[in-house]
Write a protein that holds these residues in place. Structure first.
Motif, mmCIF file in Angstrom:
data_model
loop_
_atom_site.group_PDB
_atom_site.id
_atom_site.type_symbol
_atom_site.label_atom_id
_atom_site.label_comp_id
_atom_site.label_asym_id
_atom_site.label_seq_id
_atom_site.Cartn_x
_atom_site.Cartn_y
_atom_site.Cartn_z
ATOM 1 N N VAL A 104 0.869 -1.182 0.000
ATOM 2 C CA VAL A 104 0.000 0.000 0.000
ATOM 3 C C VAL A 104 0.907 1.234 0.000
ATOM 4 O O VAL A 104 1.921 1.263 0.708
ATOM 5 N N PRO B 285 0.496 4.999 0.577
ATOM 6 C CA PRO B 285 -0.246 6.213 0.956
ATOM 7 C C PRO B 285 0.573 7.480 0.696
ATOM 8 O O PRO B 285 1.804 7.445 0.701
ATOM 9 N N THR C 2 -1.018 11.363 5.275
ATOM 10 C CA THR C 2 -2.099 10.724 6.026
ATOM 11 C C THR C 2 -2.029 11.229 7.471
ATOM 12 O O THR C 2 -0.921 11.312 8.037
ATOM 13 N N LEU D 149 -9.467 5.713 6.451
ATOM 14 C CA LEU D 149 -9.721 5.431 5.036
ATOM 15 C C LEU D 149 -8.551 4.681 4.401
ATOM 16 O O LEU D 149 -8.746 3.712 3.663
ATOM 17 N N VAL D 150 -7.336 5.118 4.710
ATOM 18 C CA VAL D 150 -6.157 4.432 4.164
ATOM 19 C C VAL D 150 -6.154 2.964 4.622
ATOM 20 O O VAL D 150 -5.929 2.051 3.830
ATOM 21 N N GLU E 110 -8.728 1.111 5.534
ATOM 22 C CA GLU E 110 -9.819 0.366 4.884
ATOM 23 C C GLU E 110 -9.429 -0.061 3.476
ATOM 24 O O GLU E 110 -9.603 -1.214 3.094
ATOM 25 N N LEU E 111 -8.881 0.889 2.705
ATOM 26 C CA LEU E 111 -8.506 0.581 1.319
ATOM 27 C C LEU E 111 -7.377 -0.452 1.289
ATOM 28 O O LEU E 111 -7.344 -1.333 0.425
ATOM 29 N N ALA E 112 -6.470 -0.341 2.242
ATOM 30 C CA ALA E 112 -5.330 -1.262 2.288
ATOM 31 C C ALA E 112 -5.797 -2.694 2.583
ATOM 32 O O ALA E 112 -5.394 -3.643 1.903
ATOM 33 N N ILE F 177 -1.600 -0.985 -3.962
ATOM 34 C CA ILE F 177 -2.810 -0.283 -3.511
ATOM 35 C C ILE F 177 -2.419 1.188 -3.312
ATOM 36 O O ILE F 177 -1.562 1.494 -2.463
ATOM 37 N N PRO G 238 -4.029 4.605 -2.253
ATOM 38 C CA PRO G 238 -5.263 5.223 -1.753
ATOM 39 C C PRO G 238 -5.408 6.665 -2.236
ATOM 40 O O PRO G 238 -4.471 7.456 -2.088
ATOM 41 N N GLY G 239 -6.551 7.000 -2.793
ATOM 42 C CA GLY G 239 -6.850 8.402 -3.130
ATOM 43 C C GLY G 239 -6.446 8.792 -4.543
ATOM 44 O O GLY G 239 -5.429 8.321 -5.070
ATOM 45 N N LYS H 141 -2.784 8.558 -6.734
ATOM 46 C CA LYS H 141 -2.737 7.820 -8.018
ATOM 47 C C LYS H 141 -2.150 8.719 -9.106
ATOM 48 O O LYS H 141 -1.350 8.275 -9.932
#
Ligand code: NAP
Length: 267
Positions: A188, A190, A193, A217-218, A220-222, A233, A235-236, A240
């Motif tokens: 992941v 990020p 954060t 949120l980070v 959860e996505l991870a 992964i 996040p956001g 990206k």
């Protein structure tokens, strides 16, 4: 999807490094909520006690905490052997890490040593111990925490960025090596954060990022990405975009922009 997500975690034992704060703490809480027993690692006794209290309040599986300084190679390896002997680890979250915001030539030698121990060698040691066991059982998952700093050099945070480059290369490789065994290996990445990260990285000078994603949120996505066996992964949307910018734009331009941002915010 949600049902499969719960099934993948329910009844499993998840080891989370850096579970006492920020993203790791949120991942530990989320995994416990999905039915995992947590083995939480960290240094701060008070934070550990409050985490365990929270985890164990609503769970039938008893989570446990281990206080360790992961920069201490001998203590770390001793703990890894102890855990490996006494528990079967289904999910490994290599999250513990820290940054240093400032030019490398100003960085104290012991801090640079500790950073490589925690951000790189700890991840290698945990993977070396637990990945073979997962591969043998043909199940399990490993999540390594990188950063958007994994995508390009970060002037004003050069060693930290390089440790996170390591995470990207190592995790991509392990993902493919483990693929046919059914073991999930994901990274992941990020960006800024909310957590204690920047306060620690600036020795208290910056209390928090101006704009940042929430740790919840980070996390959860991870965790969702791990269950889906994603390779990377991110996040956001903004993070990206950084990933694609690193591929599309000349490196000289990126480094100049990052340096200017560092000077604006931290010099
Ligand atoms: N926040 C961001 O903007 C950001 C962005 C990209 C990537 N990341 C990555 O996300 C991960 C988690 O960081 P965070 O943002 O949640 O920061 P955080 O709030 O400072 O949490 C860091 C965690 O790592 C643990 N840790 C650090 N050094 C350790 C050591 N020597 N021994 C044992 N545990 C140690 C801390 O334990 P104690 O508190 O108990 O000491 C804490 O639980 C790190 O790998 C970081 O590089 C963060």
């Amino acid at each position: 999807m949600e049902k499969d997500f719960v099934k993948w975690f329910s009844g499993k034992t998840a080891l989370v490094t850096g579970a006492t704060s920020g993203i790791g703490r949120e991942m530990a809480k989320l995994l416990a909520g999905r039915g995992c027993r947590i083995l939480a690692l960290g240094r701060d006794k008070e934070s550990m006690n409050s985490l365990l209290k929270e985890l164990n309040a609503n769970s039938r599986l008893l989570s446990e905490g281990f206080l360790v300084d992961l920069a201490d190679k001998d203590a770390r390896r001793k703990l890894i052997k102890k855990i490996s002997k006494n528990y079967e680890i289904d999910i490994l979250i290599n999250n513990a890490g820290f940054g240093y915001i400032g030019d490398f030539y100003l960085m104290a030698e012991d801090l640079a040593d500790a950073m490589r121990e925690v951000n790189i060698n700890t991840v290698v040691d945990f993977c070396r111990e637990f990945l073979p066991k997962m591969m043998k059982k043909r199940q399990g998952g490993i999540l390594n925490v990188g950063s958007t700093a994994s995508f390009f050099g970060t002037p004003g945070s050069s060693l930290y960025g390089a440790t996170k480059h390591f995470i990207l290369g190592f995790t991509d490789g392990l993902h493919q090596e483990a693929l046919s065994s059914g073991v999930h290996v994901a990274g992941v990445y990020p960006g800024h954060t909310h957590s204690r990260f920047v306060e620690r990285a600036t020795a208290g000078k910056t209390k928090n990022w101006h704009k940042a994603m929430s740790s919840v949120l980070v996390a959860e996505l991870a965790i969702q990405g791990l269950s889906q066996n994603k390779i990377r992964i991110i996040p956001g949307f903004y993070n990206k975009m950084l990933f694609w910018a690193a591929k599309a734009l000349p490196i000289s331009f990126i480094l100049k922009e990052l340096r200017a941002k560092f000077v604006r915010n931290h010099a």
